[in-house]
Design an enzyme around this catalytic site. Structure first.
Site, short mmCIF file in Angstrom:
data_model
loop_
_atom_site.label_atom_id
_atom_site.label_comp_id
_atom_site.label_asym_id
_atom_site.label_seq_id
_atom_site.Cartn_x
_atom_site.Cartn_y
_atom_site.Cartn_z
N ARG A 1 -1.20 8.98 5.31
CA ARG A 1 -1.12 7.51 5.26
C ARG A 1 -0.56 6.99 6.58
O ARG A 1 -0.90 5.91 7.03
CB ARG A 1 -0.22 7.03 4.10
CG ARG A 1 0.07 5.52 4.22
CD ARG A 1 0.66 4.90 2.97
NE ARG A 1 1.78 5.66 2.45
CZ ARG A 1 3.01 5.68 2.99
NH1 ARG A 1 3.28 4.99 4.07
NH2 ARG A 1 3.96 6.41 2.43
N TYR B 1 -15.79 -15.32 6.40
CA TYR B 1 -16.11 -14.39 5.31
C TYR B 1 -15.29 -14.80 4.08
O TYR B 1 -14.10 -15.15 4.21
CB TYR B 1 -15.74 -12.98 5.76
CG TYR B 1 -16.01 -11.94 4.70
CD1 TYR B 1 -17.30 -11.56 4.39
CD2 TYR B 1 -14.96 -11.35 4.00
CE1 TYR B 1 -17.55 -10.62 3.40
CE2 TYR B 1 -15.20 -10.41 3.01
CZ TYR B 1 -16.50 -10.06 2.72
OH TYR B 1 -16.73 -9.13 1.74
C1 LIG Z 1 -17.83 -7.61 5.02
C2 LIG Z 1 -17.02 -8.43 5.94
C3 LIG Z 1 -15.62 -8.41 5.87
C4 LIG Z 1 -14.85 -7.60 4.85
O1 LIG Z 1 -15.04 -6.24 5.07
P1 LIG Z 1 -14.90 -5.13 3.89
O2 LIG Z 1 -15.18 -3.87 4.61
O3 LIG Z 1 -15.93 -5.49 2.86
O4 LIG Z 1 -13.52 -5.24 3.36
C5 LIG Z 1 -14.92 -9.18 6.78
N1 LIG Z 1 -15.56 -9.93 7.70
C6 LIG Z 1 -16.90 -10.00 7.77
C7 LIG Z 1 -17.55 -10.85 8.79
C8 LIG Z 1 -17.68 -9.25 6.89
O5 LIG Z 1 -19.02 -9.32 6.97
#
Ligand SMILES: *Cc1c(COP(=O)(O)O)cnc(C)c1O
Length: 408
Positions: free
Chosen positions: A61, A119
């Protein structure tokens, strides 16, 4: 002191197997250190490593060699300084990376300025989670630099944007945003998931930290989740400290897949950009299509900025591989279009080898009503494509056949 093996019982001998050999020859593939714990030469080294007095590994970790190998590789591609450790930090997902940034650089009473076009998970984190810990966020149109400047306060710790927004494909002016952030002593943090280091390296434009959902283009095959953040060592060390305490560390197996993904990142991304350019330009001429959002189109409001900011590479393609198609006819037309696609899969995520399509209003942005959609610049009929590695002609004819059904 060595104990003679033959004096030991069968269970002890089974647990205390001879250690694996250390190869003098450098492996070309990345060895997977699938271990939670590391053994030390003695109690002194144990304490020294745990106290960061000497470099080393203690517990996965905290740090793991395979995970470090991946993080360092991303730092190299992003142009971060590799001469000191740690140059980057890897996380179990993009959201773990993003939350790691805010747990580290925001605090109760701090203010964040963030793009309205974020996002969904990031928006929810800021709005619903960090707000409970006394972190206030102002959401602004990141293309309106006057509005961004006006939103900045003395308490603003982070200015946060995505390099290319999803699904509008709005392009953020990273150099000007860095200037605005630095005027008030804030950090510019850029989620560059949609503009991977092949086409954009935000640190070169003045960003303080760049992060990725490595689940997308970096992994590239829709088979692993991960996140990564890189920037100067002073910031990355602080990020490491919170990652150790909050625990969203990447697993060594996933780090292996993500590092392997990096080896083909330029080949994949250039090809996806090239296909996306042809796809966008061809679809824009279809009579059933109202408009196409793609930074490569000269009609896109961020086109000139994208030309300056994104690296065309030897193949001359640089505008990303997310294309949003809005057919005439609103929500029903968008749903009918996406339902009739045969090659482009109705699937979550983006950046993989398979082309994916989603009707934005009913999927990724389902929480927004029509008014909120229009405030975010999204038509209820918009269909977002993440262009994969299929042949461009096949993707175009798939879209044309699906558009025929709309009867225009
Ligand atoms: C998918 C995505 C995230 C989140 O990522 P995860 O790996 O699903 O946690 C954040 N920012 C953008 C622009 C994304 O496309």
């Amino acid at each position: 002191m060595e104990i003679a093996r033959r004096q030991l019982g069968e269970n002890t001998r089974a647990v205390h197997l001879p250690p694996p050999p250390e190869s003098a020859q450098r492996p070309l593939g990345t060895p997977i250190y699938r271990t939670a714990a590391f053994a030390f030469s003695g109690a002194e080294e144990y304490a020294a490593v745990l106290n960061d007095q000497v470099p080393g590994y203690s517990y996965s970790r905290i740090d793991n060699p395979t995970v470090d190998a991946f993080a360092r590789a991303v730092a190299a591609l992003e142009g971060a300084n590799l001469s000191r450790w740690p140059a980057a930090q890897a996380f179990a997902s993009g959201m773990a990376a993003i939350s790691g940034v805010f747990w580290t650089f925001a605090r109760a009473g701090a203010h964040v300025v963030a793009s309205t076009a974020l996002y969904g998970g990031t928006y929810s984190l800021l709005r619903n989670v960090l707000s409970r810990f006394g972190v206030e966020t102002s959401f602004v149109n990141i293309s309106d630099l006057d509005a961004v400047r006006a939103a900045m306060r003395p308490a603003t710790r982070v200015l946060y944007t995505e390099a290319i927004a999803n699904p509008t494909t709005a392009v953020a002016d990273l150099g000007r945003l860095a200037d605005i952030a630095h005027e008030t002593g804030a950090l510019l943090v850029v989620d560059s998931t949609l503009a991977p280091p092949v086409i954009c390296r935000p640190l070169e434009h003045g960003a303080d930290l760049v992060l990725h959902s490595a689940t997308k283009y970096i992994g590239g095959h829709s088979d692993v989740t991960g996140g990564v953040v890189t920037g100067p060592i002073e910031l990355v060390s602080q990020l490491r400290a919170t990652r150790i305490d909050t625990g969203g560390s990447l697993s060594p197996d996933d780090a292996f897949l993500l590092r392997r993904g990096l080896e083909t990142l330029p080949v994949r991304v250039r090809r996806q950009c090239a296909t996306a350019s042809v796809f966008a330009a061809t679809l824009a001429r279809h009579p059933a299509v109202a408009y196409v959002d793609y930074p490569g189109l000269p009609t896109h409001p961020g086109h000139e900025l994208a030309r300056r900011q994104f690296d065309a590479g030897p193949e001359g393609v640089r505008f990303g591989a997310i294309v949003t198609i809005t057919p005439y006819g609103g929500r029903d037309a968008g749903l009918a279009f996406v339902t009739r696609l045969r090659l482009a899969a109705p699937a979550t995520s983006l950046g993989g080898t398979h082309t994916k399509a989603s009707h934005v209003a009913s999927t990724t942005h389902r929480q927004l009503d029509d008014r909120a959609l229009s405030a975010a610049g999204i038509d209820p009929g918009a269909v977002r494509f993440s262009i994969g590695l299929e042949d461009a002609e096949d993707l175009i004819s798939d879209a044309f056949v699906a558009l025929e059904a709309l009867g225009r």
